[in-house]
Scaffold this motif. Structure first.
Motif, PDB file in Angstrom:
ATOM      1  N   LEU A  14      -5.850   2.582  -2.036  1.00  0.00           N
ATOM      2  CA  LEU A  14      -6.576   1.203  -2.187  1.00  0.00           C
ATOM      3  C   LEU A  14      -6.520   0.738  -3.761  1.00  0.00           C
ATOM      4  CD1 LEU A  14      -7.677  -0.897  -0.358  1.00  0.00           C
ATOM      5  CD2 LEU A  14      -9.989  -0.006  -0.680  1.00  0.00           C
ATOM      6  N   TYR A  15      -6.634   1.661  -4.661  1.00  0.00           N
ATOM      7  CA  TYR A  15      -6.399   1.468  -6.128  1.00  0.00           C
ATOM      8  C   TYR A  15      -5.002   0.837  -6.413  1.00  0.00           C
ATOM      9  CZ  TYR A  15      -5.244   1.904 -10.776  1.00  0.00           C
ATOM     10  OH  TYR A  15      -4.564   1.827 -11.927  1.00  0.00           O
ATOM     11  N   LEU A  16      -4.257   1.634  -5.931  1.00  0.00           N
ATOM     12  CA  LEU A  16      -2.820   1.306  -6.139  1.00  0.00           C
ATOM     13  C   LEU A  16      -2.303  -0.252  -5.492  1.00  0.00           C
ATOM     14  CD1 LEU A  16      -1.020   4.792  -5.033  1.00  0.00           C
ATOM     15  CD2 LEU A  16      -1.605   3.834  -7.407  1.00  0.00           C
ATOM     16  N   PHE A  17      -2.970  -0.450  -4.702  1.00  0.00           N
ATOM     17  CA  PHE A  17      -2.792  -1.768  -3.650  1.00  0.00           C
ATOM     18  C   PHE A  17      -3.568  -2.674  -4.570  1.00  0.00           C
ATOM     19  CE2 PHE A  17      -4.319  -4.861  -0.793  1.00  0.00           C
ATOM     20  CZ  PHE A  17      -3.354  -5.665  -0.481  1.00  0.00           C
ATOM     21  N   LEU A  18      -5.028  -2.864  -4.803  1.00  0.00           N
ATOM     22  CA  LEU A  18      -5.571  -3.723  -5.603  1.00  0.00           C
ATOM     23  C   LEU A  18      -5.283  -3.841  -6.931  1.00  0.00           C
ATOM     24  CD1 LEU A  18      -9.286  -2.831  -4.194  1.00  0.00           C
ATOM     25  CD2 LEU A  18      -7.919  -4.770  -3.634  1.00  0.00           C
ATOM     26  N   GLY A  19      -4.859  -2.726  -7.447  1.00  0.00           N
ATOM     27  CA  GLY A  19      -4.477  -2.924  -9.049  1.00  0.00           C
ATOM     28  C   GLY A  19      -3.216  -3.672  -9.054  1.00  0.00           C
ATOM     29  N   GLY A  20      -2.308  -3.386  -8.294  1.00  0.00           N
ATOM     30  CA  GLY A  20      -0.904  -3.939  -8.296  1.00  0.00           C
ATOM     31  C   GLY A  20      -1.168  -5.325  -7.797  1.00  0.00           C
ATOM     32  N   MET A  21      -1.819  -5.731  -6.954  1.00  0.00           N
ATOM     33  CA  MET A  21      -1.876  -7.008  -6.374  1.00  0.00           C
ATOM     34  C   MET A  21      -2.691  -7.998  -7.362  1.00  0.00           C
ATOM     35  SD  MET A  21      -3.879  -8.657  -2.915  1.00  0.00           S
ATOM     36  CE  MET A  21      -5.513  -7.975  -3.543  1.00  0.00           C
ATOM     37  N   GLY A  22      -3.751  -7.411  -8.102  1.00  0.00           N
ATOM     38  CA  GLY A  22      -4.448  -8.066  -9.040  1.00  0.00           C
ATOM     39  C   GLY A  22      -3.394  -8.391 -10.266  1.00  0.00           C
ATOM     40  N   ALA A  23      -2.653  -7.356 -10.771  1.00  0.00           N
ATOM     41  CA  ALA A  23      -1.816  -7.762 -11.738  1.00  0.00           C
ATOM     42  C   ALA A  23      -0.649  -8.634 -11.457  1.00  0.00           C
ATOM     43  CB  ALA A  23      -1.159  -6.437 -12.099  1.00  0.00           C
ATOM     44  N   GLY A  24      -0.246  -8.605 -10.323  1.00  0.00           N
ATOM     45  CA  GLY A  24       0.806  -9.396  -9.841  1.00  0.00           C
ATOM     46  C   GLY A  24       0.315 -10.948  -9.740  1.00  0.00           C
ATOM     47  N   ALA A  25      -0.801 -10.964  -9.167  1.00  0.00           N
ATOM     48  CA  ALA A  25      -1.408 -12.236  -9.127  1.00  0.00           C
ATOM     49  C   ALA A  25      -1.556 -13.037 -10.288  1.00  0.00           C
ATOM     50  CB  ALA A  25      -2.887 -12.383  -8.145  1.00  0.00           C
ATOM     51  N   PHE A  26      -2.259 -12.294 -11.302  1.00  0.00           N
ATOM     52  CA  PHE A  26      -2.244 -12.988 -12.585  1.00  0.00           C
ATOM     53  C   PHE A  26      -0.883 -13.449 -13.334  1.00  0.00           C
ATOM     54  CE2 PHE A  26      -2.658 -13.112 -17.196  1.00  0.00           C
ATOM     55  CZ  PHE A  26      -3.983 -13.836 -17.333  1.00  0.00           C
ATOM     56  N   VAL A  27       0.223 -12.375 -13.056  1.00  0.00           N
ATOM     57  CA  VAL A  27       1.334 -12.805 -13.716  1.00  0.00           C
ATOM     58  C   VAL A  27       1.938 -14.246 -12.926  1.00  0.00           C
ATOM     59  CG1 VAL A  27       3.930 -12.059 -13.829  1.00  0.00           C
ATOM     60  CG2 VAL A  27       1.931 -10.523 -14.169  1.00  0.00           C
ATOM     61  N   VAL A  28       1.737 -14.127 -11.775  1.00  0.00           N
ATOM     62  CA  VAL A  28       2.204 -15.530 -11.197  1.00  0.00           C
ATOM     63  C   VAL A  28       1.228 -16.684 -11.509  1.00  0.00           C
ATOM     64  CG1 VAL A  28       2.597 -16.852  -8.587  1.00  0.00           C
ATOM     65  CG2 VAL A  28       3.105 -14.235  -9.169  1.00  0.00           C
ATOM     66  N   ALA A  29      -0.005 -16.419 -11.778  1.00  0.00           N
ATOM     67  CA  ALA A  29      -0.921 -17.479 -11.957  1.00  0.00           C
ATOM     68  C   ALA A  29      -0.603 -17.881 -13.599  1.00  0.00           C
ATOM     69  CB  ALA A  29      -2.467 -17.191 -11.914  1.00  0.00           C
ATOM     70  N   ALA A  30      -0.247 -17.062 -14.554  1.00  0.00           N
ATOM     71  CA  ALA A  30       0.167 -17.260 -15.644  1.00  0.00           C
ATOM     72  C   ALA A  30       1.235 -18.037 -15.768  1.00  0.00           C
ATOM     73  CB  ALA A  30       0.224 -16.138 -16.504  1.00  0.00           C
ATOM     74  N   LEU A  31       2.335 -17.646 -15.055  1.00  0.00           N
ATOM     75  CA  LEU A  31       3.429 -18.639 -15.115  1.00  0.00           C
ATOM     76  C   LEU A  31       3.243 -20.114 -14.413  1.00  0.00           C
ATOM     77  CD1 LEU A  31       6.043 -16.027 -13.492  1.00  0.00           C
ATOM     78  CD2 LEU A  31       5.988 -16.766 -15.752  1.00  0.00           C
ATOM     79  N   LEU A  32       2.425 -20.370 -13.580  1.00  0.00           N
ATOM     80  CA  LEU A  32       2.202 -21.613 -12.845  1.00  0.00           C
ATOM     81  C   LEU A  32       1.200 -22.155 -14.055  1.00  0.00           C
ATOM     82  CD1 LEU A  32       0.622 -21.158  -9.344  1.00  0.00           C
ATOM     83  CD2 LEU A  32       2.855 -21.735 -10.087  1.00  0.00           C
ATOM     84  N   TYR A  33       0.485 -21.621 -15.002  1.00  0.00           N
ATOM     85  CA  TYR A  33      -0.131 -22.145 -15.932  1.00  0.00           C
ATOM     86  C   TYR A  33       1.118 -22.784 -17.283  1.00  0.00           C
ATOM     87  CZ  TYR A  33      -2.398 -22.618 -20.760  1.00  0.00           C
ATOM     88  OH  TYR A  33      -2.928 -23.107 -21.852  1.00  0.00           O
ATOM     89  N   PHE A  34       1.930 -22.106 -17.340  1.00  0.00           N
ATOM     90  CA  PHE A  34       3.194 -22.569 -18.030  1.00  0.00           C
ATOM     91  C   PHE A  34       3.954 -23.451 -17.772  1.00  0.00           C
ATOM     92  CE2 PHE A  34       2.397 -18.559 -20.485  1.00  0.00           C
ATOM     93  CZ  PHE A  34       1.887 -18.764 -21.683  1.00  0.00           C
ATOM     94  N   LEU A  35       4.194 -23.764 -16.151  1.00  0.00           N
ATOM     95  CA  LEU A  35       4.852 -24.479 -15.520  1.00  0.00           C
ATOM     96  C   LEU A  35       4.391 -25.787 -15.363  1.00  0.00           C
ATOM     97  CD1 LEU A  35       7.553 -24.906 -13.673  1.00  0.00           C
ATOM     98  CD2 LEU A  35       5.988 -24.404 -11.833  1.00  0.00           C
TER      99      LEU A  35
END
Length: 323
Positions: A14-35
């Motif tokens: 569950l850590y592997l899933f939550l950690g990966g998903m949270g990290a990926g979500a921030f990366v996508v949100a940050a890209l939306l921030y710059f877009l």
């Protein structure tokens, strides 16, 4: 019949899933921030909070695997071995929680006006700070995503995990599930309206990430299946793949990971591109695809963990000496 791996339980999975998903979500949100930060203010804010929550939950699950979880919260004492991947991961996740959390706080619009009344230069300073946090957060998010695979890769005696393809697979999957979480945040509210630019970016990213994940997953399975069967590690790797593709885990692998986690998101993303002018239909299609990606991403971690058989290299060495 091969027995499933039982040393690592549900908490690491569950850590592997939550950690990966949270990290990926921030990366996508940050890209939306710059877009297009203006059109995606609420999405960036909620996604940043969600990413922070996922990492906090994941960090707590990671600490729960320690002999003394409470002592583990003192990172400088429990994670001081600079050569340990566990140490690296704990500090990177901790740093990511701080950065993601600050981004979430600064993105909460309700707190802008009160502070602006007392500090007139706050809006400009806030934008500069958010830009810095977005860049640093993208780097930390990618590190966390890669680490979720490296953590397993560094475990000795498990051939299925001892390959660089595993961090690659988990990284792509982290970005995929992160994009799915951002999609849910963006379109779940009934009155949510995505700009065409944001819609195209999210759907196109899903298509690219799913295709890339299929390619990496196929390479991962093919490499393990093609291992040297005359060695303990090779035979164990092949046995692990058989568990996933043909054995007791196969129904879950093909249904949850293959169909639900890869097939549905890809089909829904393509359909979403076609239906983007029809807001109601496009919203439902996006939610279905995102839900499928989350189910598949979670299942992938659990199944890879369960299929990680330990190679009996000692027995093989003794056998060779005797013969």
């Amino acid at each position: 019949m091969a027995e499933l791996q039982s040393v690592w339980g549900w908490q690491p999975a569950l850590y592997l899933f939550l950690g990966g998903m949270g990290a990926g979500a921030f990366v996508v949100a940050a890209l939306l921030y710059f877009l297009d930060r203006q059109s995606n203010r609420k999405t960036i804010c909620i996604a940043s909070w969600a990413a922070t929550a996922c990492l906090v939950a994941g960090l707590l699950l990671l600490l729960s695997e320690l002999t003394n979880p409470l002592r583990g919260m003192l990172l400088w004492q429990s994670f001081s071995n600079g050569t340990s991947w566990m140490t690296f991961g704990a500090w990177v996740v901790f740093a990511a929680v701080i950065v993601f959390g600050l981004m979430a706080v600064l993105s909460t619009e309700q707190w802008v006006k009160p502070v602006s009344k007392k500090w007139k230069g706050y809006p400009k300073a806030r934008n500069r700070m958010r830009s810095v946090l977005a860049v640093v957060g993208i780097a930390l998010g990618l590190c966390v995503a890669v680490y979720t695979g490296i953590l397993l890769m560094s475990v000795p005696g498990v051939p299925l995990w001892n390959t660089l393809l595993l961090p690659c697979l988990f990284t792509v999957s982290a970005l995929d599930t992160g994009a799915a979480l951002v999609e849910i945040v963006a379109v779940a509210p009934k009155r949510a309206v995505l700009s065409n630019k944001t819609h195209r970016l999210l759907e196109a990213s899903v298509v690219v990430l799913v295709v890339l994940e299929v390619a990496v997953l196929a390479a991962f399975l093919a490499t393990m299946q093609g291992s040297d069967l005359t060695t303990a590690t090779g035979a164990t790797a092949a046995a692990s793949v058989r568990l996933l593709a043909q054995g007791m885990l196969a129904p879950f692998f093909w249904l949850l990971v293959g169909a639900c986690g890869l097939g549905i998101p890809l089909a829904m993303a393509i359909a979403g591109m076609v239906l983007r002018k029809r807001r109601k239909s496009g919203r439902t299609v996006m939610l279905v695809g995102a839900a499928g990606a989350l189910v598949g991403g979670c299942a992938l971690r659990f199944l890879v963990l369960m299929a990680g058989l330990h190679a009996d290299v000692v027995a093989q060495a003794v056998s060779k000496m005797v013969s």
